[in-house]
Design a protein around this motif. Structure first.
Motif, PDB file in Angstrom:
ATOM      1  N   MET C 159      37.476  43.892  46.705  1.00 39.29           N
ATOM      2  CA  MET C 159      37.337  43.312  48.030  1.00 39.29           C
ATOM      3  C   MET C 159      38.113  44.179  49.019  1.00 39.29           C
ATOM      4  O   MET C 159      38.944  44.973  48.625  1.00 39.29           O
ATOM      5  CB  MET C 159      37.879  41.883  48.024  1.00 39.29           C
ATOM      6  CG  MET C 159      36.935  40.951  47.275  1.00 39.29           C
ATOM      7  SD  MET C 159      37.751  39.552  46.460  1.00 39.29           S
ATOM      8  CE  MET C 159      38.506  40.351  45.036  1.00 39.29           C
ATOM      9  N   THR C 187      38.028  39.659  53.067  1.00 38.44           N
ATOM     10  CA  THR C 187      37.211  39.925  51.880  1.00 38.44           C
ATOM     11  C   THR C 187      36.256  41.093  52.090  1.00 38.44           C
ATOM     12  O   THR C 187      35.979  41.839  51.153  1.00 38.44           O
ATOM     13  CB  THR C 187      36.372  38.692  51.484  1.00 38.44           C
ATOM     14  OG1 THR C 187      35.434  38.418  52.534  1.00 38.44           O
ATOM     15  CG2 THR C 187      37.268  37.474  51.281  1.00 38.44           C
ATOM     16  N   ILE C 189      33.227  40.863  52.231  1.00 38.70           N
ATOM     17  CA  ILE C 189      32.014  40.563  51.458  1.00 38.70           C
ATOM     18  C   ILE C 189      31.434  39.247  51.986  1.00 38.70           C
ATOM     19  O   ILE C 189      32.053  38.189  51.847  1.00 38.70           O
ATOM     20  CB  ILE C 189      32.346  40.407  49.956  1.00 38.70           C
ATOM     21  CG1 ILE C 189      32.961  41.712  49.420  1.00 38.70           C
ATOM     22  CG2 ILE C 189      31.115  40.017  49.152  1.00 38.70           C
ATOM     23  CD1 ILE C 189      33.377  41.638  47.944  1.00 38.70           C
ATOM     24  N   SER C 191      29.259  37.068  51.091  1.00 39.50           N
ATOM     25  CA  SER C 191      29.082  35.896  50.227  1.00 39.50           C
ATOM     26  C   SER C 191      30.402  35.199  49.918  1.00 39.50           C
ATOM     27  O   SER C 191      30.418  34.071  49.440  1.00 39.50           O
ATOM     28  CB  SER C 191      28.390  36.291  48.923  1.00 39.50           C
ATOM     29  OG  SER C 191      29.211  37.186  48.200  1.00 39.50           O
ATOM     30  N   LEU C 192      31.527  35.859  50.166  1.00 42.07           N
ATOM     31  CA  LEU C 192      32.815  35.221  49.877  1.00 42.07           C
ATOM     32  C   LEU C 192      33.367  34.486  51.097  1.00 42.07           C
ATOM     33  O   LEU C 192      34.375  33.782  50.996  1.00 42.07           O
ATOM     34  CB  LEU C 192      33.839  36.264  49.408  1.00 42.07           C
ATOM     35  CG  LEU C 192      33.499  37.035  48.136  1.00 42.07           C
ATOM     36  CD1 LEU C 192      34.657  37.957  47.740  1.00 42.07           C
ATOM     37  CD2 LEU C 192      33.178  36.082  46.985  1.00 42.07           C
ATOM     38  N   PRO C 195      33.140  30.382  50.611  1.00 43.79           N
ATOM     39  CA  PRO C 195      34.173  29.779  49.743  1.00 43.79           C
ATOM     40  C   PRO C 195      35.588  29.964  50.269  1.00 43.79           C
ATOM     41  O   PRO C 195      36.419  29.050  50.153  1.00 43.79           O
ATOM     42  CB  PRO C 195      33.971  30.481  48.390  1.00 43.79           C
ATOM     43  CG  PRO C 195      33.037  31.626  48.629  1.00 43.79           C
ATOM     44  CD  PRO C 195      32.246  31.290  49.852  1.00 43.79           C
ATOM     45  N   MET C 196      35.888  31.113  50.862  1.00 43.75           N
ATOM     46  CA  MET C 196      37.246  31.308  51.365  1.00 43.75           C
ATOM     47  C   MET C 196      37.505  30.462  52.617  1.00 43.75           C
ATOM     48  O   MET C 196      38.635  30.014  52.841  1.00 43.75           O
ATOM     49  CB  MET C 196      37.502  32.786  51.662  1.00 43.75           C
ATOM     50  CG  MET C 196      37.622  33.647  50.406  1.00 43.75           C
ATOM     51  SD  MET C 196      38.890  33.033  49.233  1.00 43.75           S
ATOM     52  CE  MET C 196      37.821  32.208  48.019  1.00 43.75           C
TER      53      MET C 196
ATOM     54  N   GLU D 173      30.617  34.554  41.073  1.00 45.07           N
ATOM     55  CA  GLU D 173      29.329  35.156  41.478  1.00 45.07           C
ATOM     56  C   GLU D 173      28.784  36.089  40.411  1.00 45.07           C
ATOM     57  O   GLU D 173      27.573  36.247  40.271  1.00 45.07           O
ATOM     58  CB  GLU D 173      29.534  36.010  42.741  1.00 45.07           C
ATOM     59  CG  GLU D 173      29.304  35.299  44.031  1.00 45.07           C
ATOM     60  CD  GLU D 173      29.312  36.285  45.203  1.00 45.07           C
ATOM     61  OE1 GLU D 173      29.232  37.507  44.989  1.00 45.07           O
ATOM     62  OE2 GLU D 173      29.434  35.796  46.330  1.00 45.07           O
ATOM     63  N   CYS D 203      37.035  26.365  46.638  1.00 42.58           N
ATOM     64  CA  CYS D 203      36.348  27.668  46.606  1.00 42.58           C
ATOM     65  C   CYS D 203      35.559  27.881  45.319  1.00 42.58           C
ATOM     66  O   CYS D 203      35.048  28.979  45.102  1.00 42.58           O
ATOM     67  CB  CYS D 203      37.328  28.805  46.822  1.00 42.58           C
ATOM     68  SG  CYS D 203      38.338  29.221  45.409  1.00 42.58           S
TER      69      CYS D 203
END
Lengths: 263, 263, 263, 263
Positions: C159, C187, C189, C191-192, C195-196, D173, D203
Motif C-alpha cells: 500500500m 492506502t 488503493i 478498494s481499500l 473498509p478503512m 481481497e 473493516c
C-alpha cells in the motif's frame, strides 16, 4: 583461527551450493583472492515454498570437499534443530539466518554445542534484541558467538535493506563478541559491496561475509547481488589499506583453528 | 574551496550559537584541529514551540565574526524564505534541514540564488526523493548543491537515527553532487561519531558535518550528542589514514573559495 | 459547522483542481452523495519539479465557485507563507500537507490567523511530534486545529502508506482536537478506501478526507487512488450504520458555519 | 466452529497460563462475556532467556481443563516442531507467533497436520511474505490456516506496534483465508483495544484475539497490555452493533466444531 582479534576475517562464496563445478570455481576464486573461509548455503530459507530450497546433504558434501581442496574452513546455515547433528559435524561455523534470530528452540540447541555460531541480526531486530538472542546461545555455555549485521528493513527500497554500521560500532562497545558485516544481503547491489566493505573495516567490524559467484547472472539464488571473482579480488587488495589506518590487518593463519572473541 | 574533489572537507561547530564565549571556544577548537568550515545554527527548527529557538540575527553576527577571526567560512541553516536575504549575505553555505527537505517554496527560492546549498536528507526520504528535492534547486539554475546524509528514521531506537552509508555510495554513483555525512545527528551518541566518520570517509563521502561544543554537558541544544574538542582533534588525526587508503586526503585550502562538484 | 462534535464530517473532491468541467462533475457528485466540504488542491507539493504543480490562483477561483454552486465550504492546501493571504481569504479550511508538518514558519503564520487549519501528520512523525506541531499553531492563538492521519511510511510497500488508526484513538484520548482520517493517501488503493473509512468511523475519528474524481483514470494527480462517484455514494450510505453503533451520526448542517473542537 | 463465515469469532484469555486460579478466573470471565475460544500461552517466546518462559506441559493441562469446564475450545502457541505432538493433541487451534512466521521447518510440519493453524504476521513481514508463509502450510495439505494481524514494527514508539488494518482488508481481497486481529499486542495499551477491536470488525476482520487477565497488574507476562474482565465484557456488548452495520454478527455455536475459510 581467531575472529575478533586484530586479524580481519573474510568469509566468501556463493549464496547457495548449486553443483560441483560452480562450487569449485567459486572456492578457487575466493581462495586465490585471500578469503579465509568458504561460505555456501545448502539449506536455504526462501520466502516462497516454490523457490529453490537448497541441495541439502549432497550440497554439504560438495562444500566440505571444496573447502578441503582449497584449505578453507566452511560456514553454512542451519535452519532447524533437526539439521544440527549433520551440520555440526561438517561445518566449521554454523550460521543462523536473520529470519531465525528469535527461533529460541534453535538458539538453545546451539547453546548446547561447543561450536562457533554466526548469528545474523533479524530484519527488524533492535541491537538489544540481537544481543539478547546471542544470550540464549551463551547462556547454554557455548561462548563462540559471532554477531553478523546484514541490514535492517526500513522504508528505503532503493537497496535491499539498510546496512546499519552504527549498530556494529554500538555492539562492539557493549559486548566482547566479534561483529561481522554482510554487505551482500544488506545492499543487494554489487557495486555497493566494495564501499560498504571498506566502511565496515573502518568502523571496527571484525570481518566480512560476502557472496561471490563465478557467474552471477546464472545463480539460482540471489545472483543479482553476488560479486564476480574479479571484483572480489580487487576488494581484497583494497582492504589492507583501510585496515592499517585503524590498526588492523587481514587475518593471517598461524595458530590452531579456533574462534575467539566470546566473553 | 572545492567540495567534491579529492580534498575531504570537514565542517564543525556547535549545534546552536549560544553566545560569544561558547562560539569563540568552539571556533578556536575546530580551527586548531583543522576543520575547514565553522557550523552553527542561529535559527533552530525545534519539535516543540517551547524549546530554545536559536539566537537569530545576533547569533549570525557572532558566527560571522568568529569565522572571520579564525579564517573559516561558515555554514548555517535557513528555515524560511524570509530568512534568505539575511542568510545569503552572511553565510558561505546555506543549510536546509531534514524537516525542510520537501519545503518546495524554500527550495525554489534557493534555486534562484548563486550560493552553495547543503541539502539534508529527510528523516524518511528515499534517496530518489532526496535527489528530486535537489533537482528543485538545480532546476532554478543554482548548481552548487551538496547532499548531506544525516540518518533516517527506522524502528531502531538505540541510536537517534540510522545512518545510511549505503545511500551515500548510491548517491555518489548516480549523481555528480558531493555528499557530506553528518554522524552527529545520525547517531546522537558521541562515542559513535569517530567510527562513523571513518566509515564515511572509507565509503566515498566528500566530507563531514560534525557537532563540536566546548562544554557538551552545558549545551542548550543537542548537547548530549556533541563531540568534545579533544575527541574532535583526535578524529582529525585519524582521518588522513583512511582517506589515503581510498586515494583521498583532507582538503588543503589553496585556490579561491568556490564550491564545486555540482552537475 | 462543527467538527469534533457528534456529527461526522466528510470532505471530498479531487486531489487537484484540473479544470472547470472536472471540478463541476466532482462537486456535483460529492454534494449529491452527502459530503459536507469540497476538497481540491490548487498548489500541489510534488516530489519532482517536473510534475504537474497545480493550477494556482485560477484553480482556486474554480474551487470557490464550485463550492458556492453546490453549497459546500471548501478546503485546500497552503504550501507557503506567501500563499496565506490569498488562501485565507477564499478557503474555509486551510490544509497543511504531510511534508510541511514541521515547516515551523508556516505553522507560526497559521497561528496568527483565526481560521480552521487541517494539519496532516508527517510521513514519519510520531504522534507526539504531530501534537507538538499543532502546538505551534495553537500557541499563536489559533485554536481551530484539526488533526489528520494520512498514513505513515513503513517497510510495507503493498500500500502507499500504512494507515495508523491506533494513532487516531491515541490522539483522541490525549487532546481535544478533532481527528480526521484520509484513507486515500494512506492506502493509495481505491478498494481499500471503504473498509478503512468504516474502520475510522468505528474507532472514533471525527471525519474523513477522501479523493473523488469523476474519471479517476484521467486524473492528472494521484488518479489511481481516487474513488469513483458511484463508490463514494455507496460509502456514504454505509457510514451511518457504523456511526450509529458508536453513538455518532453523519453531520447535519444546522447552526452557523464554525469549526469547534479546539482546546 | 466456522471461522471466516458471517459469524465473528472472539478468542480471549491471558497472555500466559500462570496457575490454576488465574486461569479459572480468566476462563470464567471470558466465557461469561461471550468469548468463543480460550487463549493462553504455555510455551512463551521471550526476548531474553532470563524472562518467564511459560509453564510448559503442566500449563497446557490447566488450559485444557479450564476450557472444558467452560465449554471453550482452546488456542495456544507452538514454538518448535518438538512441541507439535503434544500441542496438536490438546490445542484446538495451534498458534504460530510473529517471530516464527518464517520458521519454515515449523511451517512445513504444521502443513502435515490436519488441524487449524493461526499464523501471526511477522513484525516486519510484508503482506505478501505473510501469504507466502501461509503457503508453506497450505502446500502440505493443511487448508485450515487463519491469518492474524498483530501490528508491525515502525518508527512509532507511542504504541507497542502499528496495527495495520489496511493489511487486513488487503488480505481479505486477495485470499479466502480468514483474518483475525490481535489488538493487544498491536497496541500494548489497554484503552486502545476497544476502539481497535471495533475498527477491525468494521473493516472486515473475521475475529479477534485479545488478552484478558483477571488482575492485569499482577500478570507475569505483558500484563500492562491486558484488558480487565469488565472492559472485555463491555467490548463484547459493543461489537454486535458494528458487526450488524457490515452484515456480520457475533458467532453463535451451532454446527460441529470445524474451522472453515481455507482455500
Amino acid at each position: 583461527m581467531e575472529v575478533g582479534g586484530p586479524g580481519f576475517v573474510v568469509m566468501a562464496g556463493p549464496c547457495a551450493v548449486e553443483g560441483a563445478e560452480q562450487l569449485e570455481l567459486a572456492a578457487r576464486a575466493v581462495s586465490q583472492a585471500g578469503a579465509h573461509l568458504l561460505r555456501g548455503g545448502v539449506f536455504k530459507p526462501r520466502t516462497s515454498p516454490y523457490a529453490f530450497q537448497g541441495m541439502g546433504e549432497p550440497g554439504l558434501k560438495l562444500l566440505v570437499d571444496a573447502g578441503r581442496r582449497h584449505g578453507l574452513p566452511i560456514i553454512s546455515e542451519v535452519m532447524e534443530t533437526e539439521q544440527l547433528p549433520l551440520m555440526a559435524q561438517h561445518s566449521d561455523i554454523l550460521q543462523v539466518g536473520a529470519r531465525n534470530m528469535q527461533n529460541f528452540g534453535l538458539l538453545r540447541a546451539l547453546g548446547r554445542l561447543r561450536k562457533p555460531v554466526l548469528l545474523k541480526r533479524g530484519l527488524s531486530a533492535t541491537v538489544q534484541e540481537w544481543l539478547n538472542a546471542a544470550e540464549y546461545i551463551l547462556a547454554g555455555g557455548n561462548e563462540q558467538v559471532l554477531l553478523c549485521e546484514r541490514g535492517i528493513r526500513t522504508f528505503e527500497t532503493s537497496m535491499r535493506n539498510t546496512l546499519d554500521l552504527a549498530a556494529v560500532a554500538w555492539a562492539k562497545e557493549r559486548t566482547h563478541l566479534p561483529v561481522i558485516v554482510d554487505p551482500s544481503h544488506a545492499t543487494g547491489i554489487p557495486s555497493l559491496i566494495t564501499p560498504m566493505s571498506l566502511a565496515a573495516a573502518a568502523c571496527g567490524a571484525d570481518g566480512l561475509l560476502i557472496e561471490v559467484h563465478p557467474r552471477p547472472e546464472q545463480a539460482l539464488c540471489d545472483g543479482q547481488q553476488a560479486m564476480s571473482p574479479g571484483d572480489f579480488a580487487t576488494l581484497m587488495q583494497r582492504l589492507p589499506g583501510v585496515l592499517a589506518a585503524v590498526d588492523r590487518h587481514l587475518y593471517t593463519p598461524a595458530g590452531p583453528a579456533q574462534i575467539a572473541g566470546a566473553r
